[in-house]
Design an enzyme around this catalytic site. Structure first.
Site, PDB file in Angstrom:
ATOM      1  N   VAL A 151     127.651 132.275 -57.840  1.00  0.00           N
ATOM      2  CA  VAL A 151     126.511 132.758 -57.050  1.00  0.00           C
ATOM      3  C   VAL A 151     126.264 134.247 -57.318  1.00  0.00           C
ATOM      4  O   VAL A 151     125.132 134.674 -57.582  1.00  0.00           O
ATOM      5  CB  VAL A 151     126.731 132.507 -55.543  1.00  0.00           C
ATOM      6  CG1 VAL A 151     125.545 133.019 -54.739  1.00  0.00           C
ATOM      7  CG2 VAL A 151     126.953 131.026 -55.270  1.00  0.00           C
ATOM      8  N   LYS A 201     130.442 131.419 -44.738  1.00  0.00           N
ATOM      9  CA  LYS A 201     130.392 130.659 -43.485  1.00  0.00           C
ATOM     10  C   LYS A 201     131.694 130.736 -42.701  1.00  0.00           C
ATOM     11  O   LYS A 201     131.697 130.802 -41.475  1.00  0.00           O
ATOM     12  CB  LYS A 201     130.014 129.201 -43.743  1.00  0.00           C
ATOM     13  CG  LYS A 201     131.087 128.384 -44.438  1.00  0.00           C
ATOM     14  CD  LYS A 201     130.564 127.651 -45.611  1.00  0.00           C
ATOM     15  CE  LYS A 201     130.494 128.613 -46.765  1.00  0.00           C
ATOM     16  NZ  LYS A 201     130.122 128.041 -48.019  1.00  0.00           N
ATOM     17  N   LYS A 203     129.726 125.549 -40.535  1.00  0.00           N
ATOM     18  CA  LYS A 203     128.260 125.597 -40.580  1.00  0.00           C
ATOM     19  C   LYS A 203     127.667 125.097 -39.257  1.00  0.00           C
ATOM     20  O   LYS A 203     126.676 125.635 -38.759  1.00  0.00           O
ATOM     21  CB  LYS A 203     127.747 124.758 -41.753  1.00  0.00           C
ATOM     22  CG  LYS A 203     128.143 125.359 -43.108  1.00  0.00           C
ATOM     23  CD  LYS A 203     127.922 124.366 -44.235  1.00  0.00           C
ATOM     24  CE  LYS A 203     128.293 124.962 -45.587  1.00  0.00           C
ATOM     25  NZ  LYS A 203     128.315 123.963 -46.664  1.00  0.00           N
TER      26      LYS A 203
HETATM   27  N1  HSE Z   1     131.458 123.331 -50.457  1.00  0.00           N
HETATM   28  C1  HSE Z   1     130.157 123.339 -49.893  1.00  0.00           C
HETATM   29  C2  HSE Z   1     129.523 121.969 -50.022  1.00  0.00           C
HETATM   30  C3  HSE Z   1     129.205 124.314 -50.506  1.00  0.00           C
HETATM   31  O1  HSE Z   1     130.085 121.085 -50.652  1.00  0.00           O
HETATM   32  O2  HSE Z   1     128.453 121.789 -49.481  1.00  0.00           O
HETATM   33  C4  HSE Z   1     129.366 125.682 -49.995  1.00  0.00           C
HETATM   34  O3  HSE Z   1     129.226 125.722 -48.617  1.00  0.00           O
END
Ligand code: HSE
Length: 436
Positions: A18, A107, A207
């Site tokens: 990223v 997150k 999240k």
């Molecule tokens: N590991 C996460 C996913 C992506 O598989 O959605 C980053 O938050």
């Protein structure tokens, strides 16, 4: 043109997939970003662990440093993309305490230390932006924090982990076992070598708590989320789901509910759930993310898109950078932490859910009534029962789906079935969502 604009110095912490994309896209479209933000941003330092590590997207080696002070101190904006709690927390606080605005995709850090970061940003007047922390390119943080600030959100329910969605989708569409689907996800680069945070639901829980905090204007953390991952989902569960025109998804659910004391509170949970094939979340395939938001005035909204990956996540970081740069150059600031509602976290046992319970039972007179009696004794009403012969002689399979009931009562039913002499095995107990 950019010469006459305010010049802003950006430090980037982390040059993974990223970070490298952010640096590349910012340089490639510098004119556009200047025009959009009204400021000329230049990445002047990139913090890495190893100066010589191979990189998919090359970065000017003159920018690389292993010294956090060089990457952070005196910058206008710091982009944190190293992930995890430490040293990310120390670095982000170091920036915020100097009044440097921070854009982060972290997150885990926000879910564990969000209030501390917000307080530091508030004290120094810096911005704290984190669109990339939830669902990659999908603008659900902005959606909840700003677009829906005029509404009263009642529920957020979504697929916020692409790795597990990819695994479950492979199981559903190609009949793979969990183990084979995970191995394939790892081969294709969708799952990490250590997939624990994804498959155990922890990434989704972080999240979920971030979204709940924004949706319900209350301070909640990852520890307030009831979490169950996907590791116990078997190929048979998927074929059983298909038989009933459903599929299995790992859902993150945050909702307002009335607690047993009559007061409103927040319930948050992450778990696999059966969803009907015609539900909007059922068709979210591969590594995609989707979040349904229910607002009292807006009704139901769906946010959908790529939840991970270099360019999609960089898109979210760059949109935050544009906003932070504009504020830096012309004044104004990002929304502050909004926790005025102070809703309490509700006891997870009072959540109202539905279960589909699959049992292997003795094929004998009265067994169905024994099983039904267990549900009745715990006050759980059965919506439907399906019975068929089992592969094992003398046994049959019962699939019972309940009406809405208290989570604690459903768990008590599952436990009681497990020790009943009529039942050989409780093969699975999976929640059912999306069939109101
Ligand atoms: N590991 C996460 C996913 C992506 O598989 O959605 C980053 O938050």
């Amino acid at each position: 043109m950019t010469q006459s604009l305010p010049q802003l110095s950006v430090g980037v912490l982390g040059a993974g997939t990223v970070g490298a994309q952010v640096i590349h896209m910012l340089a490639e479209k510098a004119e556009d970003f200047s025009a959009r933000s009204g400021a000329a941003m230049s990445v002047d330092a990139v913090l890495v662990r190893n100066l010589d590590a191979p990189r998919d997207t090359p970065i000017d080696s003159a920018l690389l440093t292993t010294d956090p002070a060089q990457a952070i101190d005196g910058r206008d904006i710091v982009v944190e993309l190293i992930g995890g709690i430490e040293p990310a927390r120390t670095y982000v606080l170091r920036a915020l305490n100097q009044g440097i605005s921070v854009v982060t995709g972290n997150k885990a850090l926000l879910a564990a230390h969000g209030p501390e970061l917000y307080a530091a940003a508030d004290a120094s007047g810096a911005d704290l932006y984190y669109e990339a922390a939830v669902a990659g390119a999908v603008p659900v943080v902005y959606g909840l924090r700003e677009s829906l600030a005029g509404d009263r959100i009642t529920k957020v329910m979504g697929i916020v982990n692409g790795t597990t969605n990819f695994i479950l989708d492979s199981m559903a569409s190609r009949g793979l076992s969990y183990k084979d689907a995970l191995a394939q996800a790892q081969e294709l680069g969708f799952a990490e070598a250590d997939p624990t945070a994804d498959v155990e639901g922890l990434d989704a829980a972080a999240k979920c708590s971030i979204l709940a905090s924004l949706a319900f204007h209350s301070r909640v953390g990852i520890d307030d989320v009831e979490v169950e991952g996907i590791t116990s989902i078997a190929a048979d569960d998927m074929s059983e789901a298909a038989f009933f025109n459903r599929t299995i998804k790992l859902l993150a659910i945050a909702e307002r509910r009335i607690g047993e004391d009559g007061r409103e509170g927040i319930g948050m949970r992450v778990h696999p759930a059966l969803v009907p094939n015609d539900h909007p979340l059922a068709s979210v395939d591969g590594a995609f993310n989707a979040i349904l938001v229910e607002g009292e005035a807006a009704g139901r909204l769906m946010f959908y898109g790529q939840g991970a990956g270099g360019a999609p996540t960089a898109s979210a970081v760059l949109s935050d950078l544009v906003a932070a740069a504009h504020h830096r150059a012309y004044g104004g600031h990002a929304p502050r932490e909004s926790v005025y509602a102070h809703l309490p976290i509700l006891d997870p046992g009072i959540a109202r859910t539905r279960y589909q319970i699959r049992l292997q039972v003795e094929d004998r007179l009265g067994v169905l009534s024994d099983v039904a009696g267990i549900f009745a004794r715990h006050g759980v009403s059965i919506q439907s029962v399906h019975q068929r012969d089992d592969r094992e002689p003398g046994a049959c399979v019962i699939v019972a789906t309940t009406h809405l009931a208290r989570e604690a009562d459903l768990q008590a039913v599952t436990r009681a079935l497990g020790v009943s002499e009529a039942v050989r095995e409780v093969t699975s107990a999976i929640r059912v969502e999306g069939e109101e």
